[in-house]
Design a protein around this motif. Structure first.
Motif, short mmCIF file in Angstrom:
data_model
loop_
_atom_site.label_atom_id
_atom_site.label_comp_id
_atom_site.label_asym_id
_atom_site.label_seq_id
_atom_site.Cartn_x
_atom_site.Cartn_y
_atom_site.Cartn_z
N SER A 10 0.84 -0.70 -0.36
CA SER A 10 0.09 -0.27 0.10
C SER A 10 0.87 1.09 0.13
O SER A 10 0.73 2.06 -0.36
CB SER A 10 -1.06 0.26 1.57
OG SER A 10 -1.66 -1.20 0.96
N THR A 11 2.16 1.34 0.78
CA THR A 11 2.52 2.73 0.94
C THR A 11 3.50 3.06 -0.93
O THR A 11 3.73 3.91 -1.18
CB THR A 11 3.76 2.23 1.90
OG1 THR A 11 3.71 2.13 3.60
CG2 THR A 11 4.91 3.34 2.19
N PHE A 12 3.62 1.54 -1.03
CA PHE A 12 4.93 1.35 -2.52
C PHE A 12 3.30 2.17 -3.42
O PHE A 12 3.44 3.18 -4.35
CB PHE A 12 5.33 0.02 -3.04
CG PHE A 12 5.45 0.11 -4.18
CD1 PHE A 12 7.09 0.39 -4.70
CD2 PHE A 12 4.98 -0.40 -5.16
CE1 PHE A 12 7.47 0.87 -5.81
CE2 PHE A 12 5.37 -0.19 -6.99
CZ PHE A 12 6.68 0.12 -7.04
N VAL A 13 2.20 2.17 -3.47
CA VAL A 13 1.21 1.99 -4.54
C VAL A 13 1.00 3.95 -4.31
O VAL A 13 0.58 4.74 -5.38
CB VAL A 13 0.16 1.21 -3.84
CG1 VAL A 13 -1.26 2.27 -4.83
CG2 VAL A 13 -0.13 -0.53 -4.97
N LEU A 14 0.72 4.20 -3.22
CA LEU A 14 0.74 5.43 -2.65
C LEU A 14 1.95 6.16 -3.01
O LEU A 14 1.14 7.73 -3.80
CB LEU A 14 0.30 5.61 -1.22
CG LEU A 14 -1.24 4.95 -0.82
CD1 LEU A 14 -1.00 5.06 1.06
CD2 LEU A 14 -2.23 6.13 -0.87
N LEU A 15 2.67 6.43 -2.78
CA LEU A 15 3.75 6.89 -3.45
C LEU A 15 4.09 6.82 -4.81
O LEU A 15 4.18 8.22 -5.47
CB LEU A 15 5.46 6.30 -2.83
CG LEU A 15 5.45 6.27 -0.98
CD1 LEU A 15 7.08 6.04 -0.57
CD2 LEU A 15 5.81 7.96 -0.94
N THR A 16 4.05 6.26 -5.60
CA THR A 16 3.90 5.87 -7.05
C THR A 16 2.52 6.44 -7.48
O THR A 16 2.75 7.89 -8.40
CB THR A 16 3.74 4.56 -7.28
OG1 THR A 16 4.75 3.26 -7.01
CG2 THR A 16 3.72 4.93 -9.42
N LEU A 17 1.61 7.22 -6.89
CA LEU A 17 0.80 7.61 -7.29
C LEU A 17 0.45 9.10 -7.66
O LEU A 17 0.06 10.14 -8.27
CB LEU A 17 -0.40 7.21 -6.31
CG LEU A 17 -1.50 5.79 -6.49
CD1 LEU A 17 -2.72 5.74 -5.29
CD2 LEU A 17 -2.26 5.68 -8.46
N TRP A 18 1.51 9.29 -6.88
CA TRP A 18 1.87 10.81 -6.17
C TRP A 18 2.89 11.47 -6.56
O TRP A 18 3.74 12.16 -6.56
CB TRP A 18 1.82 11.46 -4.09
CG TRP A 18 0.80 10.95 -4.06
CD1 TRP A 18 0.09 10.41 -3.06
CD2 TRP A 18 -0.57 12.39 -3.92
NE1 TRP A 18 -1.03 10.49 -3.08
CE2 TRP A 18 -1.82 11.99 -3.10
CE3 TRP A 18 -0.48 13.35 -5.01
CZ2 TRP A 18 -3.12 13.80 -3.14
CZ3 TRP A 18 -1.54 14.41 -4.74
CH2 TRP A 18 -2.68 13.90 -4.58
N SER A 19 3.89 10.39 -7.69
CA SER A 19 4.95 10.34 -8.78
C SER A 19 6.24 10.52 -7.92
O SER A 19 7.03 11.43 -7.43
CB SER A 19 4.38 11.63 -9.38
OG SER A 19 3.46 11.15 -10.64
N VAL A 20 6.12 9.78 -6.72
CA VAL A 20 7.39 10.43 -5.56
C VAL A 20 8.15 8.67 -5.88
O VAL A 20 7.65 7.62 -6.41
CB VAL A 20 6.75 9.89 -4.13
CG1 VAL A 20 8.07 9.76 -2.69
CG2 VAL A 20 6.03 10.67 -3.99
N VAL A 47 10.00 5.89 -6.14
CA VAL A 47 10.14 5.05 -5.21
C VAL A 47 12.10 4.12 -5.34
O VAL A 47 12.23 3.43 -4.13
CB VAL A 47 9.50 4.18 -4.83
CG1 VAL A 47 8.16 5.05 -4.49
CG2 VAL A 47 9.68 3.26 -5.90
N THR A 48 12.61 5.04 -5.83
CA THR A 48 14.28 4.49 -6.66
C THR A 48 15.23 4.28 -5.33
O THR A 48 15.71 3.05 -5.38
CB THR A 48 14.63 4.32 -7.66
OG1 THR A 48 13.97 4.20 -8.82
CG2 THR A 48 16.31 4.02 -8.54
N PRO A 49 15.37 6.00 -4.92
CA PRO A 49 16.45 5.57 -3.79
C PRO A 49 15.71 4.28 -2.96
O PRO A 49 16.50 4.59 -1.53
CB PRO A 49 16.26 6.98 -3.46
CG PRO A 49 15.51 7.61 -4.29
CD PRO A 49 14.71 6.58 -5.20
#
Length: 372
Positions: free
Chosen positions: A147-157, A159-161
């Motif tokens: 869920s955290t990964f999906v939320l960060l992706t939705l807001w264009s964060v 996540v690679t670092p």
């Protein structure tokens, strides 16, 4: 293609209405669809749970049912808002916010689903209540992480670092807690294999034997016959040779070896041993006690008395009582239990009658006979 055409025509018809009418149509359609999902879901749940045994399926269907029509309502509100307001300028945050609400809703639902399934499964005989929290915690961690990964992706964060940092942290934690991790996966492997359960009587390759008192994520506690608690890490048990004397049944065979003289009547010996076993109350009647002659040894004919007990814990007590009973019965019946005896004849002794042989019995003399 027909469904796509119907959807396109319906969308064009709704957008052709005045804004207030389009909003009413969308909200009304969303409420109707949510109502159908709720009512239809109830009917499906009742039919499925009536055919499936157990409470786990009830927990799954009843937990997933409410978020379905709530998601339909949220989607309807979003579409109605798109008709009233122009999302071209701020559509990204609205769309991301709506999807974030749905992600949070379903993350909470799936976490709750794990708890309810664990609670329902704990009432089933086929599940171990001490192992279920392990899977519940793993499930919660997976849902929260995804869920955290999906939320960060939705807001264009990006996540690679974060993934790189998580990989480094995972390596460090893995080296620091390798024993704990090994015990954790060892407990899962022992549970998956069904090696033993609480209450089973086990024998380890190290010699410890006793009843399993507790199974945790890290270790297993065994109560020995000396009433001592031995704690063994699960990683050690996962790679050890374990004899579970409580499966597939708790009945176990007791062996009492004994030797009789070569001039004994073996038929009589067999009859006496069977009478001893029949008189022992802890020996089961079925299967019947048996007597088996095994071999010819140096001093005796080796024989075993075999009997079954209903609990492996009784092995020591039954063996003790049978040995005493066999000894008493043999003495009463005049059956000899031979033991090694050696007779030495010394040739060429001293005048005073004492032997002039060395410590090895061969100087100025020799061993003339050695009989039992």
């Amino acid at each position: 293609m027909q469904l796509a055409d119907l959807w396109t025509d319906a969308e064009a018809a709704v957008l052709g209405l005045p804004p207030w009418a389009a909003v009413l149509v969308i909200l009304g359609g969303s409420l109707a669809l949510a109502w159908l999902v709720r009512v239809g879901g109830d009917v499906v749940i009742r039919r499925l749970t009536r055919r499936i045994d157990g409470d786990v399926d009830d927990a799954v269907f009843s937990t997933l049912h409410p978020p379905l029509y709530v998601s339909v309502l949220i989607g309807g509100v979003y579409l109605a808002g798109a008709v009233v307001w122009d999302f071209t300028t701020f559509g990204y945050p609205v769309r991301s916010g709506t999807l974030s609400i749905l992600v949070v809703l379903w993350a909470w639902t799936l976490t709750r689903l794990g708890r309810r399934v664990a609670t329902a499964a704990s009432d089933e005989v086929s599940f171990d209540r001490k192992i279920l929290p392990i899977f519940q915690n793993v499930w919660t961690a997976i849902v929260l992480g995804a869920s955290t990964f999906v939320l960060l992706t939705l807001w264009s964060v990006d996540v690679t670092p974060l993934l790189a940092s998580a990989g480094i942290v995972g390596i460090v934690v893995g080296f620091a807690a390798k024993d704990t991790i090994a015990n954790f996966f060892g407990s899962i492997a022992l549970y998956a294999d069904g090696t033993y359960a609480v209450g089973d009587f086990v024998v380890l390759d190290s010699g410890e034997r006793g009843r399993v008192e507790d199974i945790s994520i890290r270790s297993t506690v065994i109560r020995t016959r000396d009433d001592m608690l031995v704690t063994v890490p699960n990683s050690v048990l996962n790679s050890a040779l374990i004899v579970n004397e409580s499966t597939p049944g708790r009945d176990r065979r007791v062996r009492v070896p004994v030797g009789v003289a070569y001039d004994s009547d073996l038929e009589h010996v067999e009859s006496v041993l069977k009478e001893v076993a029949a008189a022992e109350g802890l020996i089961e009647e079925r299967p019947k006690p048996r007597v088996r002659y095994r071999s010819f040894s140096d001093s005796a004919v080796d024989v075993e008395l075999l009997g079954w007990i209903d609990d492996p814990v009784l092995r020591g007590r039954v063996t003790h009582r049978l040995v005493k009973a066999v000894h008493a019965a043999f003495r009463e019946e005049g059956i000899e239990i031979p033991f090694p005896q050696r007779e030495l004849t010394v040739v060429g002794g001293a005048p005073d009658g004492t032997a002039d042989a060395g410590l090895d019995g061969t100087r100025d003399g020799h061993v003339d006979a050695a009989t039992d």
